[in-house]
Scaffold this active site. Structure first.
Site, short mmCIF file in Angstrom:
data_model
loop_
_atom_site.label_atom_id
_atom_site.label_comp_id
_atom_site.label_asym_id
_atom_site.label_seq_id
_atom_site.Cartn_x
_atom_site.Cartn_y
_atom_site.Cartn_z
N ARG A 286 29.16 39.67 36.88
CA ARG A 286 30.02 40.51 37.91
C ARG A 286 29.83 42.04 37.39
O ARG A 286 30.52 42.29 36.52
CB ARG A 286 31.38 40.00 37.76
CG ARG A 286 32.43 40.37 38.65
CD ARG A 286 33.88 40.10 38.33
NE ARG A 286 34.20 41.02 37.23
CZ ARG A 286 35.18 40.73 36.49
NH1 ARG A 286 35.64 39.54 36.17
NH2 ARG A 286 35.38 41.96 35.68
N HIS A 290 36.83 42.43 38.70
CA HIS A 290 37.32 41.37 39.04
C HIS A 290 37.65 41.53 40.49
O HIS A 290 37.20 40.76 41.42
CB HIS A 290 38.44 40.56 38.32
CG HIS A 290 39.13 39.71 39.05
ND1 HIS A 290 38.64 38.34 39.30
CD2 HIS A 290 40.42 39.50 39.49
CE1 HIS A 290 39.57 37.56 39.65
NE2 HIS A 290 40.59 38.31 39.92
N TYR A 299 38.16 46.04 28.81
CA TYR A 299 37.72 44.95 28.00
C TYR A 299 36.51 44.76 27.82
O TYR A 299 36.07 43.78 27.18
CB TYR A 299 38.26 43.71 28.90
CG TYR A 299 38.17 43.59 30.24
CD1 TYR A 299 36.91 42.86 30.72
CD2 TYR A 299 38.99 43.97 31.27
CE1 TYR A 299 36.58 42.68 31.98
CE2 TYR A 299 38.56 43.75 32.60
CZ TYR A 299 37.61 43.03 32.98
OH TYR A 299 37.20 42.75 34.27
#
Lengths: 393, 326
Positions: A286, A290, A299
């Protein structure tokens, strides 16, 4: 520790170790080659755009078909970029980008027959594209005008499902119905690496195996479940889980549209032959957040994204098309123009999407009616009507 | 013969048989529903007669049972799902509440969800934990679901078929401690409306409102009160969602007093909703506040204590006395 779990740990280390090597080596290309070399990953087109063979999966596509796959991926990405921009402009409340997952979705989506049925999660915009769902219909729920603006049966494409993994059971039940009907259609359920931890996905595996349901479980392992890495979901490669449920699992290069098409086609045919379910793990990434509400810089490292950009699904097919003479400059120019038109269309449609009538709150709650809904509808209508005089002034 | 005397369990069995015969799209699914015929034998003999494709023994996974039923409904089937006991429904709660209940609205009415979820519920049979609960208000609270519960064999027979014929999802609560009670079932009768309450006993002094297993208890209480010269009306709610407030209101306007009785905990229970709405509707008719009798705000107790927890004759009559004393 048992021998088996030691082996599992090693496998996990190897796949995650690949990424670590990559970031440490600072050579994205080298890392790519190392990833491609994983024996378990079905690949037909390398990140460098080289066509390679696989003993079990092959595919023979003519130039037009290859250009078609490329077109699908480019337009899906353009649609996705447009939706992201619309969210930034405040036209959509949220958007879940598919950036980086075009090959997994187009490859699997183009493997489907019209009579097959798709159960997506909420990021399958390119699969919807393959099904002929008007892409602007996907935006209603993100704009907040509905919870899914299409008739699932008109394109055999079920509504987006936000609670992770729920739809894998719906897909399995639907597939059980297909088998009962004696039809040779197949069903495909999309979900992600995060959803693989859900009970429902595991129950779907149990039911599908026990009833030999003609369903393909297509897991897009995009490495991240919001901020949780794949290591927080599993200690074994996901495709290997299938074996424990009694059906085959295969890991495919999710950034290789040819391999995704070949592997999905094979799994669908297996389902049609009455041989039961297959789990496909499309190993992909990805590239975006998100959703637009998320901040991946908190992160994950930039180097990781750069590493995966070198494996971009669209670039590698473009290289292949150009090198093998499957497409000329005119094709790419026309496609660029088509992308612009699509983008403009999406912008116009989204901005023109009307807020539903207030009374729509009460619509379609029940098929056979419900006394309380009728009562509250009437109360709400009377309350609304009480403002009409005021508004007119 | 059209009229038969059947236990409630057998009436449900006959009802399922009729539904399977009438519509080839009807399926029966759940744990142990096949060879065993269900732990309460509600599906006894059905797999033998209709085959494993129609009466489906499932894996032990409640979310899976309901989730696959949703898929089957999308394919055009009408699954009748058995959850073995009340306390076992919660693994499926997400599928019921987040998926099943909302599917029609989310699809703007383009799909229907003709699924019945049968749940034996309530206490009084000396079972271990998770086998005696009354979670009906948790489902009644959810828009998109319908919730019904029969109190006698005739309603069991007819209401189940009506639930199966409905294009809406229906949670069908079966009063398990009344499974063995016999009553007349006229299989050729014209049934009443599924969501209409029924006056089970006429009276003039007070209305006892109950459903499922408590209807019998309330009828017994009314009979006992009659010996003391009190005329108690008993209304069997039958449907919890939607609620038939018109029938309740008519009864309360006649008797001017209402006591609601159910096994579920009183706190945030269906009695609270009924009390609030009837107070709105009948404020000037009421001679006493609406009283409630039910379970306590405590986990369902061990079997040796359940007679203390469950509303029995004495607790119902105590509430009747309190209401009449106002």
């Amino acid at each position: 520790m048992t021998v088996e779990s030691t082996a599992a740990r090693k496998t996990t280390r190897r796949s995650s170790g690949t990424k670590r090597t990559a970031s440490a080596s600072a050579s994205a290309k080298k890392a790519t080659a190392s990833q491609s070399a994983e024996p378990e990953l079905v690949q037909l087109l390398t990140p460098e755009g080289q066509r390679v063979q696989h003993p079990e999966y092959d595919i023979d596509l003519n130039s037009e078909e290859l250009r078609g796959l490329y077109r699908d991926m480019v337009l899906s990405r353009r649609f996705d970029a447009e939706a992201t921009a619309l969210q930034r402009q405040g036209e959509l409340g949220l958007w879940a980008s598919l950036l980086g997952q075009e090959a997994a979705q187009i490859g699997s989506g183009r493997a489907l027959r019209d009579d097959d049925y798709v159960f997506p999660t909420y990021r399958e915009h390119a699969v919807a594209w393959c099904r002929g769902v008007d892409p602007t219909n996907l935006l209603g729920m993100f704009r907040g005008v509905n919870h899914g603006g299409w008739d699932p049966n008109s394109n055999n494409f079920h509504l987006y499902t936000i609670v992770l993994g729920s739809q894998t059971l719906h897909a399995t039940g639907y597939a059980m119905g297909v088998a009962k009907d004696g039809a040779d259609s197949a069903v495909i359920a999309y979900f992600g690496d995060g959803a693989s931890s859900q009970g429902d996905v595991n129950e779907a595996f149990v039911f599908a195996a026990v009833y030999n349901a003609p369903v393909v479980f297509f897991c897009q392992n995009n490495q991240w479940a919001i901020s949780e890495p794949i290591e927080k979901q599993t200690r074994v490669p996901l495709y290997q889980r299938a074996r424990g449920f009694g059906f085959p699992g295969v890991r495919v290069d999710g950034n290789d549209v040819l391999a995704c098409l070949a592997v999905t086609r094979s799994a669908l045919e297996r389902a049609r032959r009455g041989e039961g379910p297959t789990l496909i793990e499309a190993y992909t990434y990805r590239m975006a957040a998100h959703t637009t509400s998320d901040d991946p810089t908190r992160y994950r490292r930039d180097a990781e994204r750069e590493e995966w950009e070198a494996k971009d699904p669209i670039l590698r097919l473009k290289t292949y098309l150009e090198n093998e003479g499957h497409a000329d400059a005119a094709f790419f120019e026309e496609l660029e123009a088509e992308s612009e038109t699509l983008g403009k269309h999406v912008r116009e449609v989204v901005r023109a999407m009307p807020v539903p009538e207030h009374m729509a709150i009460f619509d379609n709650v029940y098929a056979d009616g419900h006394a309380l809904v009728d009562e509250e509808r009437a109360q709400f209508a009377a309350y609304q009507a009480s403002f009409e005089g005021g508004e007119a002034e | 013969m059209a009229v038969q005397k059947l236990p409630l369990a057998k009436a449900l069995n006959e009802s399922l048989r009729k539904a399977l015969e009438t519509d080839p799209k009807v399926l029966v699914m759940g744990l142990d529903v096949g060879k065993l015929g269900g732990v309460f034998r509600i599906t006894d003999g059905l797999q033998k007669d209709f085959g494993e494709d129609r009466v489906i023994d499932t894996p032990l996974a409640e979310s899976g049972i309901v989730g696959t039923a949703i898929g089957l409904a999308l394919r055009g089937y009408r699954p009748v799902v058995e959850i073995q006991f009340d306390g076992f429904v919660f693994p499926a709660y997400d599928q019921i509440v987040s998926q099943l209940a909302k599917m029609r609205a989310r699809s703007l009415g383009t799909v229907k969800m003709p699924i019945v979820i049968r749940i034996p519920y309530g206490g009084g049979i000396g079972a271990v934990e998770h086998h005696s609960e009354s979670p009906e208000s948790l489902f009644a609270h959810v828009a998109g679901l319908k919730v019904v519960t029969p109190a006698n064999p005739s309603d069991a027979y007819w209401m189940l078929q009506q639930a199966i014929q409905s294009d809406d999802p229906v949670v069908f609560f079966e009063p398990k401690r009344r499974y063995w009670d016999k009553g007349e079932v006229d299989v050729e009768a014209i049934p009443g409306e599924l969501h209409k309450a029924r006056v089970a006993r006429e009276g003039t002094d007070l209305t006892l409102l109950a459903y499922g297993p408590m209807v019998k208890t309330c009828l017994e209480a009314a009979a006992a009160a009659a010996e003391e010269g009190k005329s108690i009306e008993v209304v069997d709610l039958r449907s919890i969602s939607p609620l038939d407030f018109d029938t309740i209101q008519a009864s309360v306007e006649k008797t001017r007093r209402l006591v609601v009785v159910h096994e579920a905990p009183v706190f945030f229970g269906s009695g609270a909703e009924i009390a609030a709405r009837i107070t709105e509707r009948c404020f000037y008719h009421l001679e006493a506040p609406v009283l409630r009798v039910g379970g306590y705000h405590a986990p369902y107790p061990p079997a040796r204590l359940e007679e203390e927890y469950l509303p029995g004759l004495d607790r119902v009559l105590d509430a009747v006395d309190r209401s009449l004393a106002f």
